[in-house]
Write a protein that holds these residues in place. Structure first.
Motif, short mmCIF file in Angstrom:
data_model
loop_
_atom_site.label_atom_id
_atom_site.label_comp_id
_atom_site.label_asym_id
_atom_site.label_seq_id
_atom_site.Cartn_x
_atom_site.Cartn_y
_atom_site.Cartn_z
N LEU A 39 0.83 -1.21 0.00
CA LEU A 39 0.00 0.00 0.00
C LEU A 39 0.87 1.25 0.00
N TRP A 40 1.95 1.23 0.78
CA TRP A 40 2.85 2.38 0.82
C TRP A 40 3.48 2.60 -0.55
N LEU A 41 3.93 1.52 -1.21
CA LEU A 41 4.54 1.65 -2.54
C LEU A 41 3.53 2.17 -3.55
N LEU A 42 2.29 1.71 -3.47
CA LEU A 42 1.26 2.20 -4.39
C LEU A 42 1.07 3.70 -4.20
N ASP A 43 0.95 4.13 -2.96
CA ASP A 43 0.81 5.57 -2.71
C ASP A 43 2.04 6.33 -3.20
N PHE A 44 3.22 5.79 -2.92
CA PHE A 44 4.46 6.47 -3.33
C PHE A 44 4.52 6.59 -4.84
N LEU A 45 4.21 5.51 -5.57
CA LEU A 45 4.26 5.54 -7.03
C LEU A 45 3.23 6.50 -7.61
N CYS A 46 2.04 6.53 -7.01
CA CYS A 46 1.00 7.44 -7.50
C CYS A 46 1.40 8.90 -7.27
N ILE A 47 1.91 9.18 -6.08
CA ILE A 47 2.33 10.55 -5.79
C ILE A 47 3.49 10.95 -6.69
N LYS A 49 4.24 9.75 -9.67
CA LYS A 49 3.74 9.93 -11.04
C LYS A 49 2.99 11.26 -11.15
N LYS A 50 2.23 11.59 -10.12
CA LYS A 50 1.49 12.85 -10.15
C LYS A 50 2.45 14.04 -10.17
N MET A 51 3.53 13.94 -9.40
CA MET A 51 4.50 15.04 -9.35
C MET A 51 5.27 15.15 -10.66
N LEU A 52 5.63 14.02 -11.27
CA LEU A 52 6.40 14.05 -12.51
C LEU A 52 5.57 14.50 -13.70
N THR A 53 4.28 14.21 -13.67
CA THR A 53 3.44 14.58 -14.81
C THR A 53 2.70 15.89 -14.57
N MET A 54 3.00 16.56 -13.46
CA MET A 54 2.33 17.83 -13.16
C MET A 54 2.79 18.88 -14.16
N SER A 77 -6.24 10.00 -5.30
CA SER A 77 -6.02 11.42 -5.03
C SER A 77 -5.38 11.59 -3.66
N ASP A 78 -4.92 12.80 -3.38
CA ASP A 78 -4.31 13.08 -2.09
C ASP A 78 -5.29 12.88 -0.94
N SER A 79 -6.57 13.13 -1.19
CA SER A 79 -7.57 12.97 -0.13
C SER A 79 -8.04 11.53 0.00
N ASN A 80 -7.66 10.66 -0.93
CA ASN A 80 -8.10 9.26 -0.91
C ASN A 80 -6.88 8.35 -0.98
N ARG A 81 -6.00 8.48 -0.02
CA ARG A 81 -4.76 7.71 -0.01
C ARG A 81 -5.02 6.28 0.41
N MET A 82 -4.18 5.37 -0.05
CA MET A 82 -4.30 3.97 0.31
C MET A 82 -3.63 3.67 1.64
#
Length: 143
Positions: A39-47, A49-54, A77-82
């Motif tokens: 779950l931590w890795l999923l959140d880390f990868l999503c964040i 990816k969001k930062m790199l594609t911003m 989303s940031d408000s719906n973290r795993m």
């Protein structure tokens, strides 16, 4: 003497329950840690990816149109973290339920007691089986 025996029996039952819970915690902890790391890795990868594609401020100003509305979101989303305390509690509870379930692949099906609709007669589920015909349980729909 009877009261002392009942107290000893009660103490034995509580001790057995405590030992069972402790054994479950020891057995489930590695699975829980693995799930928490995932779950931590999923959140880390999503964040990440969001930062790199911003888009930069200039890109955002030059393009007023965003992705089509029917595109699924790329990640949470940031408000719906795993990786939250609530999700970890849910994972732990789910693994405990899975560990203590009475049905297991390859073993005999459980045969719990059921009460007929009139509330008077108690039977077991397998009492409804007839010969070699399969017994089908239909639990209906909640929708």
């Amino acid at each position: 003497a009877a009261q002392a025996a009942a107290m000893l029996h009660s103490l034995g039952v509580h001790t057995l329950q405590l030992l069972t819970q402790a054994a479950a915690c020891i057995l489930l902890f590695p699975r829980f840690l693995l799930t928490a790391v995932m779950l931590w890795l999923l959140d880390f990868l999503c964040i990440r990816k969001k930062m790199l594609t911003m888009p930069t401020a200039e890109e955002a100003a030059s393009t007023s149109e965003g992705p089509p509305p029917d595109d699924p979101p790329v990640c949470v989303s940031d408000s719906n973290r795993m990786f939250t305390l609530e999700s970890l509690k849910a994972v732990w509870h789910g693994q405990k339920l899975d560990f203590f379930k009475s049905a297991h692949v390859g073993s005999l099906a459980p045969n719990p007691e059921v009460i007929q609709l009139d509330g008077q007669k108690r039977l077991r589920i397998l009492d409804f089986a007839r010969g070699k015909r399969p017994l089908i349980l239909n639990f209906g729909s909640c929708t």
